[in-house]
Scaffold this motif. Structure first.
Motif, short mmCIF file in Angstrom:
data_model
loop_
_atom_site.label_atom_id
_atom_site.label_comp_id
_atom_site.label_asym_id
_atom_site.label_seq_id
_atom_site.Cartn_x
_atom_site.Cartn_y
_atom_site.Cartn_z
N ALA A 176 0.83 -1.21 0.00
CA ALA A 176 0.00 0.00 0.00
C ALA A 176 0.87 1.26 0.00
N ILE A 177 2.09 1.14 0.54
CA ILE A 177 3.01 2.29 0.52
C ILE A 177 3.40 2.61 -0.92
N LEU A 178 3.63 1.54 -1.70
CA LEU A 178 4.03 1.73 -3.11
C LEU A 178 2.93 2.38 -3.93
N ARG A 179 1.67 2.18 -3.50
CA ARG A 179 0.54 2.75 -4.24
C ARG A 179 0.08 4.09 -3.68
N ALA A 180 0.61 4.51 -2.53
CA ALA A 180 0.12 5.72 -1.87
C ALA A 180 0.48 6.98 -2.66
N PRO A 181 -0.39 7.99 -2.66
CA PRO A 181 -0.08 9.26 -3.34
C PRO A 181 1.17 9.92 -2.75
#
Ligand code: URA
Ligand code: SF4
Length: 202
Positions: A176-181
């Motif tokens: 989810a960190i990799l996908r976070a804005p």
């Protein structure tokens, strides 16, 4: 989904579990995945980390958290002062679920039924490793370990009692960190939760 229960060995040990899980057909996910990706680490690890399911790299290599999410996890553990040697790493679901798009295999979320089908493996790992601190990485692991009512966003970073002297701590999934804005902000929050988990250890 007949569930993983009937594939469990009669005598529980991590090597016996790992061997038995190779031929699990407890749900349909074994059909398209390369192999079962079982947990890895010391039997009586202080910390257990529970992710969602293996990703593309994990499916090919047969070990948990060896791809991009694993690199973030390793960085976080190092910065939180958790020794990788003191950790047992596993996933709520042991087979990679994906959708083919051309040649690419795109990660798909496991369903509630697949999480339930696979839970006997995770329960057995929990019983054998019996960690002091169980770090719950994201909503899938939270559903498996803390039930469908648990909300990671609301309750992350706080110790949830598991038994006398042992706790769960939930945080977001490293993917989810990799996908976070804002990746830096997401990572900082993740690290804070890992530090809270580290503080519960010996
Ligand atoms: N994501 C997970 O949840 N687990 C892995 O092992 C790799 C990526
Ligand atoms: Fe068995 Fe879990 Fe794989 Fe389903 S995902 S086949 S229950 S090991």
């Amino acid at each position: 989904n007949i569930g993983a229960g009937r594939f469990l060995p009669a005598r529980l040990s991590l090597p016996a579990l790992r061997e038995a899980a190779r031929s699990c057909e407890g749900c349909d996910l074994y059909r398209n995945a390369t192999q079962t990706v079982f947990g890895a680490g010391m039997t009586h690890a202080t910390y257990m980390l529970v992710g969602e399911q293996p990703g593309d790299q994990e499916d090919r290599q047969g070990a948990p958290f060896v791809g991009p999410a694993g690199r973030i996890l390793d960085k976080g553990l190092a910065e939180a002062g958790i020794d990788r040697e003191s950790v047992y790493v596993t996933n709520a679901v042991k087979h990679f679920k994906f959708e083919l798009r051309g040649k690419r295999r795109i990660h798909q979320r496991p369903s509630a039924a697949e999480i339930d089908a696979c839970r006997p493996w995770l329960d057995a790992e929990m019983r054998l490793v019996d960690p002091v601190v169980t770090v719950v990485l994201g909503a899938t692991a939270a559903r498996a370990l803390l039930g469908p009512g648990f909300r990671v966003t609301r309750e992350r970073g706080r110790p949830v009692p598991r038994r006398e002297g042992a706790f769960y701590v939930a945080t977001i999934h490293p993917s989810a960190i990799l996908r976070a804005p804002d990746q830096d902000e997401a990572y900082e929050g993740f690290l804070e939760d890992l530090k809270a988990a580290a503080a519960l250890g010996p």
